[in-house]
Enzyme design. Sequence first.
Site, PDB file in Angstrom:
ATOM      1  N   SER A   1       2.995  32.997 -98.869  1.00 22.56           N
ATOM      2  CA  SER A   1       2.610  32.720-100.263  1.00 22.56           C
ATOM      3  C   SER A   1       3.108  33.870-101.129  1.00 22.56           C
ATOM      4  O   SER A   1       3.468  34.928-100.613  1.00 22.56           O
ATOM      5  CB  SER A   1       1.088  32.626-100.383  1.00 22.56           C
ATOM      6  OG  SER A   1       0.520  33.924-100.400  1.00 22.56           O
ATOM      7  N   ASP A   2       3.122  33.691-102.428  1.00 21.69           N
ATOM      8  CA  ASP A   2       3.322  34.852-103.277  1.00 21.69           C
ATOM      9  C   ASP A   2       1.968  35.554-103.394  1.00 21.69           C
ATOM     10  O   ASP A   2       0.939  35.041-102.967  1.00 21.69           O
ATOM     11  CB  ASP A   2       3.907  34.477-104.646  1.00 21.69           C
ATOM     12  CG  ASP A   2       4.623  35.679-105.278  1.00 21.69           C
ATOM     13  OD1 ASP A   2       4.396  36.827-104.821  1.00 21.69           O
ATOM     14  OD2 ASP A   2       5.410  35.496-106.231  1.00 21.69           O
ATOM     15  N   TRP A   3       1.989  36.733-103.974  1.00 26.86           N
ATOM     16  CA  TRP A   3       0.808  37.593-104.000  1.00 26.86           C
ATOM     17  C   TRP A   3      -0.407  36.830-104.572  1.00 26.86           C
ATOM     18  O   TRP A   3      -0.426  36.482-105.748  1.00 26.86           O
ATOM     19  CB  TRP A   3       1.113  38.827-104.861  1.00 26.86           C
ATOM     20  CG  TRP A   3       0.007  39.830-104.966  1.00 26.86           C
ATOM     21  CD1 TRP A   3      -1.149  39.710-105.683  1.00 26.86           C
ATOM     22  CD2 TRP A   3      -0.046  41.115-104.338  1.00 26.86           C
ATOM     23  NE1 TRP A   3      -1.908  40.820-105.542  1.00 26.86           N
ATOM     24  CE2 TRP A   3      -1.254  41.712-104.724  1.00 26.86           C
ATOM     25  CE3 TRP A   3       0.823  41.830-103.490  1.00 26.86           C
ATOM     26  CZ2 TRP A   3      -1.635  42.989-104.300  1.00 26.86           C
ATOM     27  CZ3 TRP A   3       0.449  43.103-103.080  1.00 26.86           C
ATOM     28  CH2 TRP A   3      -0.771  43.665-103.481  1.00 26.86           C
ATOM     29  N   ALA A   4      -1.352  36.543-103.685  1.00 29.55           N
ATOM     30  CA  ALA A   4      -2.602  35.865-104.074  1.00 29.55           C
ATOM     31  C   ALA A   4      -2.374  34.489-104.694  1.00 29.55           C
ATOM     32  O   ALA A   4      -3.259  33.962-105.373  1.00 29.55           O
ATOM     33  CB  ALA A   4      -3.426  36.731-105.011  1.00 29.55           C
ATOM     34  N   SER A   5      -1.218  33.890-104.447  1.00 34.75           N
ATOM     35  CA  SER A   5      -0.988  32.583-105.078  1.00 34.75           C
ATOM     36  C   SER A   5      -1.868  31.493-104.461  1.00 34.75           C
ATOM     37  O   SER A   5      -2.100  30.462-105.087  1.00 34.75           O
ATOM     38  CB  SER A   5       0.492  32.192-105.024  1.00 34.75           C
ATOM     39  OG  SER A   5       0.906  31.950-103.700  1.00 34.75           O
TER      40      SER A   5
END
Length: 739
Positions: A281-285
């Site tokens: 995932s992207d950061w905390a997505s």
Amino acid sequence: MKKLHIAAAVAASLAVSAHAQDTQIDRKVTELMQQMTVTEKVGQLHQLSGRQFTGPTSSNYADKLADIRAGKVGSMLNVTGVADTREIQALALKSRLKIPLLFSLDVIHGYKTVFPVPLGEAASWDMEAIELSAHIAAKEAAAAGIHWTFAPMVDVARDPRWGRVMEGAGEDTYLGSQIAAARVHGFQGKQLGATDSVMATAKHFAAYGAAIAGRDYNAVDMSEQQLHEVYLPPFKAAADAGAATFMNSFNTLNGIPATGNAMLQRDILKGAWNYKGFVVSDWASVREMVPHGFAADLSDAAVKAINAGSDMDMEGYAYSQHLEAAVKAGKVKMEVLDDAVRRVLTKKFELGLFDEPYRYSDAAREKAVLGDASHRAAALDVAQKSIVLLKNENKLLPLSREAKRIAVIGPLADSQRDLEGGWVVQGERAKVVSIVEGIRSHAGKAKISYAQACAPGCASSAGFAEAVATASRSDIIVLAVGETWDMSGEAKSRTDITLPGQQEALFNALKATGKPIVVVMLAGRPLVFNTIADKADAIVYAWFPGSEGGNAVANVLFGDYNPSGKLPITFPRSVGQIPLSYAQYNTGRPVLADKNITYRSAYIDSPNTPRYAFGHGLSYTDFKYSGLALSSAVMAGTQKVTLSFDLANSGKVEGTEIVQLYLRDMVSSVVRPLKELKGFQKVRLKPGETRRVSFTIDRDTLSFFNSQLKWGAEAGEFKLMVGSASDDIRLENTLQLTQ
Ligand code: NOJ
């Protein structure tokens, strides 16, 4: 795209793994997974950022370090260097199953040796140089404990308000696809597991570059046609080049967050494309699907993300806190969890980490590789190739060294930080060659004087008088202006992309001296600078050129390097024209040759045309195009046609031209752009030399996605165009496709 049912798509992606079952690694993964508890499996999908997990702040992270020791973490980002990666890896190896961690980092344009920002490198159109740049970055990072970079960013970007245009290859699908493959090959080298390579990440899947109004993280709403035709091909190219991982993105796509998007991750990536790597995932997505209004809470987000094909949760804590319970509650099937874990473990085996968990963390190699002088030479080479000569009135450039007095002025003239650009990890700032330093060391007999005029950002004009006085005592002015390094990149969207602060006023004050002015511009995006475009004598667009930036600029200014860069993205006249791409559709009411715009698709206050078109870039020599020929004017079935022409260097110095092939499908079931780039070549010629250049056109060249999203070519007439820029077509011909 026909929407497949999630379960069917999972089955399809599982079939992929099943196919590879008999490989040795697959057997090892199976054996390991048989021993793993659900908690340990979930652990493999949890990625933590650990910048401060070592050293004096480590005690603040005791609980997270305990998680690593307990096998509840699969990967770390932001831990760098041999000492720190060893320290944290040692902890993971104390866990029950001793599964090593993957160390990842944003190695975007170099590790210690800083290369031009990716958009700059794209202006080189030089696949070998781009691949080498990525390879050196990988080599340096891999010597410092890193297994995995979050690059390349392969998002097509047509909106220069979006600060992240800096991180990609620009606006074009074809060029972007070539560069995506080159970067993946560069980072990953010949084989995963070689200690001069790291795993690549194709990001951000997908369509992140089309954020509405250029505002970072904003929603994306686009037709499937656009998605398949423009935004997905560079990802496909990265997958085909073997990118070990993909990263999904923060945006929603037509209402569904990319992170929770089964159509993207299951149907297309792991289904149609048969992709075997894993998706981070992207950061905390994963967590961000809650504020998006797509998931009710963090637990729901975890369920939706993993079911949609998002394998690893970066700093989202959704998987670590909720996935085990979701599996036990039957909301996530065990085979879905297993598929994600299998993908991650497979990469750990491919990297050789089970046999040698510290193989990337080697102090002797770190010392040797990070000090390798050849890396600076490569950085200089790419930086030179990236520079675009936008304007050169009366052939002011190259500068003569003979007894000239050159005033070097401007807020960015002696900056080291700004030459590096954003996303710099371990760059040695003190060794960055500034523009004035580069000019001084290349100036020969020319006398150099320097005045900063204003600090980067140029908030004050207090220093202008001194700068004007310095300029008045010179024969020529070199003015270094632009954005500061931190004005482009993530979360750096701008509504106004003119030169920041009082830099235009500085230009005007210097112009008033009557001395010729060469403007060197630094930026991570296309800027709008109409006054300078009109009035400067020469303009050199240097992007953020990296550690060797000053030397690269000086070599171009003095003609030791003949510039050859071409814009990989359109430069608009104003923000009002955005988004603006060369690959436009014609409309039913195009502006005609007489330029009468009454009831035409036009603006009443601006031309439609850009300030500088995609593909534009000048040289110190001239190139003549002639003698276009097609091996056949008619093409049938799977035949191939060769297009060829003569390219001559009609000037006085050796130079490189990037010849560009565009086409237009004149009538088709889905209207086609006025021009689509379909090929390019870099041709180096001595003065007076002529070479026959040829391109092969096959069915694929003429194909597009029809309204059923089927790839294919339709019979009819195609206009073929060859030129020096998208707005500088020199030769044309037509080709008939008969069936
Ligand atoms: C967020 C960015 O969008 C992504 O490109 C980057 O790789 C991660 N942060 C990790 O730093």
